[in-house]
Write a protein that holds these residues in place. Structure first.
Motif, mmCIF file in Angstrom:
data_model
loop_
_atom_site.group_PDB
_atom_site.id
_atom_site.type_symbol
_atom_site.label_atom_id
_atom_site.label_comp_id
_atom_site.label_asym_id
_atom_site.label_seq_id
_atom_site.Cartn_x
_atom_site.Cartn_y
_atom_site.Cartn_z
ATOM 1 N N ALA A 4 0.918 -1.398 0.099
ATOM 2 C CA ALA A 4 0.129 0.147 -0.334
ATOM 3 C C ALA A 4 0.573 1.159 -0.106
ATOM 4 O O ALA A 4 0.724 2.082 -1.029
ATOM 5 C CB ALA A 4 -1.129 0.195 0.962
ATOM 6 N N MET A 5 1.545 1.529 0.424
ATOM 7 C CA MET A 5 2.550 2.615 0.649
ATOM 8 C C MET A 5 3.359 3.014 -0.214
ATOM 9 O O MET A 5 3.578 3.718 -0.624
ATOM 10 C CB MET A 5 3.462 2.558 2.368
ATOM 11 C CG MET A 5 2.604 3.034 3.354
ATOM 12 S SD MET A 5 1.649 4.012 3.610
ATOM 13 C CE MET A 5 2.554 6.007 3.299
ATOM 14 N N LEU A 6 4.075 1.349 -0.535
ATOM 15 C CA LEU A 6 4.889 1.460 -2.289
ATOM 16 C C LEU A 6 4.503 2.153 -3.133
ATOM 17 O O LEU A 6 4.928 2.696 -4.309
ATOM 18 C CB LEU A 6 5.646 0.229 -1.922
ATOM 19 C CG LEU A 6 6.473 0.181 -3.231
ATOM 20 C CD1 LEU A 6 7.719 0.850 -3.098
ATOM 21 C CD2 LEU A 6 7.046 -1.757 -3.258
ATOM 22 N N ILE A 7 3.216 1.865 -3.799
ATOM 23 C CA ILE A 7 2.290 2.051 -4.678
ATOM 24 C C ILE A 7 1.897 3.736 -3.866
ATOM 25 O O ILE A 7 2.312 4.555 -4.854
ATOM 26 C CB ILE A 7 1.077 1.338 -4.645
ATOM 27 C CG1 ILE A 7 1.418 -0.003 -5.799
ATOM 28 C CG2 ILE A 7 0.542 2.059 -5.645
ATOM 29 C CD1 ILE A 7 0.063 -0.642 -5.376
ATOM 30 N N THR A 8 1.466 4.144 -2.978
ATOM 31 C CA THR A 8 1.669 5.248 -3.092
ATOM 32 C C THR A 8 2.622 6.261 -3.156
ATOM 33 O O THR A 8 2.616 7.036 -3.343
ATOM 34 C CB THR A 8 1.107 5.489 -1.289
ATOM 35 O OG1 THR A 8 -0.084 4.105 -0.961
ATOM 36 C CG2 THR A 8 1.114 7.221 -0.605
ATOM 37 N N PHE A 9 3.823 5.908 -2.899
ATOM 38 C CA PHE A 9 4.985 6.525 -2.771
ATOM 39 C C PHE A 9 5.583 6.745 -3.772
ATOM 40 O O PHE A 9 6.174 7.759 -4.424
ATOM 41 C CB PHE A 9 6.550 6.091 -2.223
ATOM 42 C CG PHE A 9 5.872 6.660 -0.764
ATOM 43 C CD1 PHE A 9 6.135 7.882 0.247
ATOM 44 C CD2 PHE A 9 6.225 5.496 0.559
ATOM 45 C CE1 PHE A 9 5.815 8.257 1.644
ATOM 46 C CE2 PHE A 9 5.726 6.141 1.531
ATOM 47 C CZ PHE A 9 5.825 6.930 2.250
ATOM 48 N N VAL A 10 5.781 4.913 -4.584
ATOM 49 C CA VAL A 10 5.671 5.881 -6.080
ATOM 50 C C VAL A 10 5.322 7.055 -6.851
ATOM 51 O O VAL A 10 5.063 7.616 -7.815
ATOM 52 C CB VAL A 10 6.167 4.190 -7.363
ATOM 53 C CG1 VAL A 10 5.869 4.135 -8.306
ATOM 54 C CG2 VAL A 10 6.725 3.244 -6.021
ATOM 55 N N SER A 11 3.602 6.666 -6.880
ATOM 56 C CA SER A 11 2.503 7.190 -7.122
ATOM 57 C C SER A 11 2.359 8.853 -7.284
ATOM 58 O O SER A 11 2.808 9.595 -7.852
ATOM 59 C CB SER A 11 0.962 7.416 -7.281
ATOM 60 O OG SER A 11 1.013 6.109 -7.392
ATOM 61 N N LEU A 12 3.386 8.855 -5.694
ATOM 62 C CA LEU A 12 3.751 10.790 -5.825
ATOM 63 C C LEU A 12 4.594 10.949 -5.982
ATOM 64 O O LEU A 12 5.368 11.627 -7.180
ATOM 65 C CB LEU A 12 3.469 10.876 -4.019
ATOM 66 C CG LEU A 12 4.289 12.449 -3.553
ATOM 67 C CD1 LEU A 12 3.282 12.931 -3.375
ATOM 68 C CD2 LEU A 12 4.712 11.585 -1.810
ATOM 69 N N GLY A 13 6.031 9.774 -6.542
ATOM 70 C CA GLY A 13 7.165 10.682 -7.294
ATOM 71 C C GLY A 13 6.843 10.472 -8.639
ATOM 72 O O GLY A 13 7.583 12.136 -8.912
ATOM 73 N N ARG A 14 6.271 9.903 -9.067
ATOM 74 C CA ARG A 14 5.756 10.506 -11.125
ATOM 75 C C ARG A 14 4.936 11.737 -10.815
ATOM 76 O O ARG A 14 4.628 12.282 -11.605
ATOM 77 C CB ARG A 14 4.780 9.049 -11.259
ATOM 78 C CG ARG A 14 5.819 7.943 -11.313
ATOM 79 C CD ARG A 14 6.304 7.818 -11.858
ATOM 80 N NE ARG A 14 7.235 6.829 -12.878
ATOM 81 C CZ ARG A 14 6.790 4.388 -12.930
ATOM 82 N NH1 ARG A 14 5.169 4.755 -13.553
ATOM 83 N NH2 ARG A 14 7.138 4.197 -13.337
ATOM 84 N N TYR A 15 4.227 11.870 -9.653
ATOM 85 C CA TYR A 15 3.218 13.266 -9.984
ATOM 86 C C TYR A 15 4.529 13.891 -9.246
ATOM 87 O O TYR A 15 4.264 15.078 -10.634
ATOM 88 C CB TYR A 15 1.840 13.087 -8.670
ATOM 89 C CG TYR A 15 1.494 14.752 -8.327
ATOM 90 C CD1 TYR A 15 1.070 15.428 -8.982
ATOM 91 C CD2 TYR A 15 2.384 15.081 -7.220
ATOM 92 C CE1 TYR A 15 0.471 16.614 -9.030
ATOM 93 C CE2 TYR A 15 1.265 16.874 -6.909
ATOM 94 C CZ TYR A 15 0.661 17.090 -7.442
ATOM 95 O OH TYR A 15 0.275 18.563 -7.787
ATOM 96 N N LEU A 16 4.899 14.593 -8.595
ATOM 97 C CA LEU A 16 6.254 15.757 -8.766
ATOM 98 C C LEU A 16 7.342 15.266 -9.887
ATOM 99 O O LEU A 16 7.512 16.201 -10.061
ATOM 100 C CB LEU A 16 7.193 15.017 -7.391
ATOM 101 C CG LEU A 16 6.074 15.330 -6.463
ATOM 102 C CD1 LEU A 16 6.701 14.566 -4.984
ATOM 103 C CD2 LEU A 16 5.620 16.827 -6.237
ATOM 104 N N GLU A 17 7.573 14.499 -10.229
ATOM 105 C CA GLU A 17 8.451 14.129 -11.965
ATOM 106 C C GLU A 17 7.978 15.054 -12.387
ATOM 107 O O GLU A 17 8.073 15.691 -13.425
ATOM 108 C CB GLU A 17 9.208 12.651 -12.201
ATOM 109 C CG GLU A 17 9.443 12.682 -13.258
ATOM 110 C CD GLU A 17 9.602 11.051 -13.848
ATOM 111 O OE1 GLU A 17 10.305 11.318 -14.512
ATOM 112 O OE2 GLU A 17 8.793 10.598 -12.715
ATOM 113 N N ASN A 18 6.442 14.545 -12.859
ATOM 114 C CA ASN A 18 5.831 15.350 -13.818
ATOM 115 C C ASN A 18 5.246 16.257 -13.796
ATOM 116 O O ASN A 18 5.746 17.430 -14.670
ATOM 117 C CB ASN A 18 4.489 14.684 -14.008
ATOM 118 C CG ASN A 18 4.709 13.437 -14.966
ATOM 119 O OD1 ASN A 18 4.821 13.103 -16.415
ATOM 120 N ND2 ASN A 18 4.498 12.261 -14.157
#
Length: 351
Positions: free
Chosen positions: A306-320
């Motif tokens: 749960a937290m891994l998917i959340t953090f990766v999604s946050l990273g992709r959002y900040l990256e874009n």
């Protein structure tokens, strides 16, 4: 003599001295590629295409989200190349084709009647390499199709000016920038939505797994046995993690499957491997506890995926988001480019 005209085009487009490679059906196509996150993605695209039949050369830019491919159009089309890139786990679409026929739009000033339109069209059609010309009096534009190997934009501008009109090369950079900005905005909003969705599921999972068991009022509730070996807290974690893993994280699985099918390993493969191992191990331990009834507190790790998917999604959002800000800054910088260029030509005597 000196010539002055306006353009934001590249030097290869404007100058006649270096014609484009248009031998046979050898063309260069640019593709807009989305989904690349690191140099491994770039390498996987280049490896996946460089040995394909009809591909002469490929260059991929991670920052620009572009792939430039030189290929033989009689063997492979741009649509097929886009499908190949998509099969590697990325989104791709062709942007433009630099081939034997190019098109340029000119802003023409000084036209007053249909006779002016006819005079421009006659003058341009006489030039070798011109395929077609269409002049609009109302819009004050001239759209010309030509062969870059025979004639260039500079010559076309000179011809129209020689007919007695003022000419500026139309700037389509603004439209392209707006399209790129729109696509970047879509990516930002998509990853923001995934992050919010994953946060909605992961926060309760973290609370049930790490906080509630240590609080006096909630500990009896999460440890309450619905069945022998099935505590309420573990069941709620399973119910919350499952849609997060397979609905919110569906894009990770789709991209990972495409990458593995072609023997590549990218960031999506890493994410799906880590989250799937934690999820299915926790599911196995919960099932084992229920079937044997000897483990009142099964060792589950549903909070990890749960937290891994959340953090990766946050990273992709900040990256874009960062890429969008960088693109906006570059677009602003491009507006500072001088709109006028003066070409000075000397004769053999240096005059």
């Amino acid at each position: 003599p000196s010539y002055s005209f306006s353009s934001n085009k590249s030097g290869e487009t404007l100058l006649d001295s270096e014609p484009l490679d248009s031998t046979g059906s050898h063309i260069t196509t640019q593709f807009e590629v989305h989904g690349m996150t690191c140099s491994s993605c770039v390498a996987s695209i280049e490896r996946g295409l460089q040995n394909r039949e009809g591909i002469h050369n490929i260059s991929v830019s991670l920052l620009a989200q572009r792939a430039t491919v030189q290929h033989d159009s009689s063997i492979v089309s741009d649509t097929t190349i886009a499908q190949w890139i998509e099969s590697l786990g990325f989104e791709a679409k062709p942007l433009d084709v630099v081939s034997r026929v190019a098109k340029v739009s000119l802003n023409v000033y000084g036209m007053t009647c249909a006779s002016c339109v006819a005079s421009i069209e006659r003058a341009v059609r006489k030039e070798a390499g011109v395929m077609s010309v269409s002049v609009s009096l109302a819009l004050e534009t001239a759209v010309i199709e030509y062969r870059p190997s025979e004639i260039g934009v500079r010559k076309l501008v000179s011809v129209v000016e020689g007919a007695g009109f003022d000419v500026l090369v139309a700037d389509d950079t603004k439209n392209n920038t707006q399209l790129e900005s729109l696509q970047r905005t879509k990516d930002i909003l998509a990853w923001k939505k995934r992050f919010v969705q994953s946060l909605f599921f992961s926060i309760p999972v973290i609370f049930l797994a790490k906080i509630a068991p240590h609080m006096g009022w909630s500990a009896p509730m999460v440890h309450w046995q619905i069945l022998a070996g099935l505590p309420l807290g573990a069941l709620l974690q399973l119910l919350l993690t499952t849609p997060l893993q397979f609905v919110v994280g569906a894009r990770f699985y789709a991209n990972a499957f495409k990458a593995l099918r072609h023997g590549n390993a990218n960031m999506d493969v890493l994410v799906t491997t880590g989250t799937s191992l934690a999820y299915f191990f926790s599911l196995f331990m919960l099932s084992w506890s229920v079937f044997h009834g000897k483990h009142p507190r099964p060792h589950c790790f549903f909070e990890a995926p749960a937290m891994l998917i959340t953090f990766v999604s946050l990273g992709r959002y900040l990256e874009n988001l960062a890429k969008g800000n960088a693109s906006a800054a570059l677009s602003t910088l491009m507006t500072l480019t001088p709109s006028q260029a003066t070409l000075i030509m000397y004769d053999e005597a240096g005059r």
